[in-house]
Design an enzyme around this catalytic site. Sequence first.
Site, PDB file in Angstrom:
ATOM      1  N   GLN A 110      17.872 -44.736  38.675  1.00 17.15           N
ATOM      2  CA  GLN A 110      18.241 -45.532  39.846  1.00 17.15           C
ATOM      3  C   GLN A 110      17.696 -46.948  39.698  1.00 17.15           C
ATOM      4  O   GLN A 110      17.903 -47.786  40.567  1.00 17.15           O
ATOM      5  CB  GLN A 110      17.654 -44.889  41.109  1.00 17.15           C
ATOM      6  CG  GLN A 110      18.152 -43.467  41.330  1.00 17.15           C
ATOM      7  CD  GLN A 110      17.282 -42.710  42.332  1.00 17.15           C
ATOM      8  OE1 GLN A 110      17.453 -42.850  43.533  1.00 17.15           O
ATOM      9  NE2 GLN A 110      16.342 -41.933  41.834  1.00 17.15           N
ATOM     10  N   ASN A 111      16.979 -47.208  38.609  1.00 15.63           N
ATOM     11  CA  ASN A 111      16.362 -48.521  38.419  1.00 15.63           C
ATOM     12  C   ASN A 111      17.336 -49.488  37.748  1.00 15.63           C
ATOM     13  O   ASN A 111      18.222 -49.083  37.009  1.00 15.63           O
ATOM     14  CB  ASN A 111      15.097 -48.395  37.573  1.00 15.63           C
ATOM     15  CG  ASN A 111      14.079 -47.487  38.239  1.00 15.63           C
ATOM     16  OD1 ASN A 111      14.113 -47.285  39.451  1.00 15.63           O
ATOM     17  ND2 ASN A 111      13.189 -46.910  37.452  1.00 15.63           N
ATOM     18  N   HIS A 128      22.624 -47.775  39.540  1.00 19.38           N
ATOM     19  CA  HIS A 128      22.674 -49.012  40.320  1.00 19.38           C
ATOM     20  C   HIS A 128      22.858 -50.243  39.448  1.00 19.38           C
ATOM     21  O   HIS A 128      22.570 -51.355  39.860  1.00 19.38           O
ATOM     22  CB  HIS A 128      21.417 -49.117  41.197  1.00 19.38           C
ATOM     23  CG  HIS A 128      21.295 -47.985  42.168  1.00 19.38           C
ATOM     24  ND1 HIS A 128      20.094 -47.454  42.582  1.00 19.38           N
ATOM     25  CD2 HIS A 128      22.246 -47.247  42.797  1.00 19.38           C
ATOM     26  CE1 HIS A 128      20.323 -46.449  43.425  1.00 19.38           C
ATOM     27  NE2 HIS A 128      21.614 -46.301  43.564  1.00 19.38           N
ATOM     28  N   CYS A 139      36.963 -64.356  37.849  1.00 14.87           N
ATOM     29  CA  CYS A 139      37.682 -64.255  36.572  1.00 14.87           C
ATOM     30  C   CYS A 139      37.130 -63.162  35.662  1.00 14.87           C
ATOM     31  O   CYS A 139      37.609 -62.982  34.551  1.00 14.87           O
ATOM     32  CB  CYS A 139      37.647 -65.604  35.843  1.00 14.87           C
ATOM     33  SG  CYS A 139      36.028 -66.026  35.182  1.00 14.87           S
ATOM     34  N   GLY A 195       9.224 -40.024  39.272  1.00 13.57           N
ATOM     35  CA  GLY A 195       9.037 -41.212  40.099  1.00 13.57           C
ATOM     36  C   GLY A 195      10.135 -41.465  41.101  1.00 13.57           C
ATOM     37  O   GLY A 195      10.482 -42.617  41.362  1.00 13.57           O
ATOM     38  N   THR A 196      10.658 -40.405  41.675  1.00  9.81           N
ATOM     39  CA  THR A 196      11.657 -40.590  42.728  1.00  9.81           C
ATOM     40  C   THR A 196      11.587 -39.447  43.722  1.00  9.81           C
ATOM     41  O   THR A 196      11.355 -38.300  43.346  1.00  9.81           O
ATOM     42  CB  THR A 196      13.092 -40.692  42.146  1.00  9.81           C
ATOM     43  OG1 THR A 196      14.027 -40.802  43.236  1.00  9.81           O
ATOM     44  CG2 THR A 196      13.469 -39.507  41.287  1.00  9.81           C
ATOM     45  N   SER A 197      11.789 -39.795  44.996  1.00 10.00           N
ATOM     46  CA  SER A 197      11.852 -38.754  46.008  1.00 10.00           C
ATOM     47  C   SER A 197      13.302 -38.323  46.218  1.00 10.00           C
ATOM     48  O   SER A 197      13.582 -37.493  47.072  1.00 10.00           O
ATOM     49  CB  SER A 197      11.225 -39.237  47.316  1.00 10.00           C
ATOM     50  OG  SER A 197      11.796 -40.463  47.691  1.00 10.00           O
ATOM     51  N   ASN A 221       5.697 -36.547  40.270  1.00  6.42           N
ATOM     52  CA  ASN A 221       5.586 -37.518  41.345  1.00  6.42           C
ATOM     53  C   ASN A 221       4.138 -37.599  41.801  1.00  6.42           C
ATOM     54  O   ASN A 221       3.363 -36.661  41.610  1.00  6.42           O
ATOM     55  CB  ASN A 221       6.478 -37.106  42.540  1.00  6.42           C
ATOM     56  CG  ASN A 221       7.889 -37.682  42.432  1.00  6.42           C
ATOM     57  OD1 ASN A 221       8.080 -38.832  42.010  1.00  6.42           O
ATOM     58  ND2 ASN A 221       8.875 -36.888  42.817  1.00  6.42           N
ATOM     59  N   ALA A 240       3.401 -41.436  36.457  1.00  2.00           N
ATOM     60  CA  ALA A 240       4.373 -41.132  35.414  1.00  2.00           C
ATOM     61  C   ALA A 240       3.827 -41.411  34.004  1.00  2.00           C
ATOM     62  O   ALA A 240       4.047 -40.625  33.084  1.00  2.00           O
ATOM     63  CB  ALA A 240       5.650 -41.929  35.647  1.00  2.00           C
TER      64      ALA A 240
HETATM   65 ZN   LIG Z   1      34.674 -67.080  36.636  1.00  2.98          ZN
END
Ligand SMILES: [Zn+2]
Length: 256
Positions: A110-111, A128, A139, A195-197, A221, A240
């Site tokens: 998710q990082n 993400h 463009c 490292g994530t809930s 965690n 971690a």
């Molecule tokens: Zn452009």
Amino acid sequence: MMTEGKPDLLTQRIKQAAEVIAVSSPVIALTGAGISVESGIPDFRGKNGLWSKYDPARYATIDAFLSDPVEVWNMLREMDELVLAAKPNPAHTALGILEKKGFLQHIITQNIDNLHQAGGSLNVIEYHGNCSTLSCLSCNRRYSMEEKRHEYLPTCECGRILKPDIVFFGEGIPEEVLNLSFDIARKARVLLIIGTSAQVSPANTIPVVASKNNARVIEINKEKTWLTEQLTDIFLEGGAGDIVSGLLKEIIKTGA
Ligand SMILES: [Zn+2]
């Protein structure tokens, strides 16, 4: 003296987890902000995180970016500074080594900080996106952040202000990324949660899908999460960096 037994229990559990990982395939990892904290990137949602300074409703939604990219770039410059200064920590590099040695097949993260790749991992699915590249919404030209960093407002040659290739709130996660991650979760024999809930959709469904399909769930965690009681088979409590490098050592011993 109350805590004296704790390290022994943790050591025991790390051994147990290493044994499971060493004999299972595919093994996948789901990672979140907690793995990058030791690299100097505070959890955006945490006390010293970016969202304590910049209201995400005003700075992190796609509507905010479309209506006032100049304002949003104030936040983006700070995010870029944080990420630029960050180096992969022992958790990232241990995962890179596990992949090279064939003990880990995929990372779903998710990082947006590119630290898994910097730590040597190749098979990284980024829910993400990644802030190391920029795109033009007019463009579709793409640029590296590195070539554009010197511009106060990174701008496309067509004249439009560029957007980092991260998924803003209100933007969908690319469908191929979703499909691929669910497919990987279904097939996984072991899921490492690091490292994530896992509270944010769709990352919260990955552990459910993996567990339903009989993957063993190993959770790393600092604190218990909703997963710990409901899905986790082995809970490794702690940072971690220490735990993933401890796991790597044990897996190499076990696998050798
Ligand atoms: Zn452009």
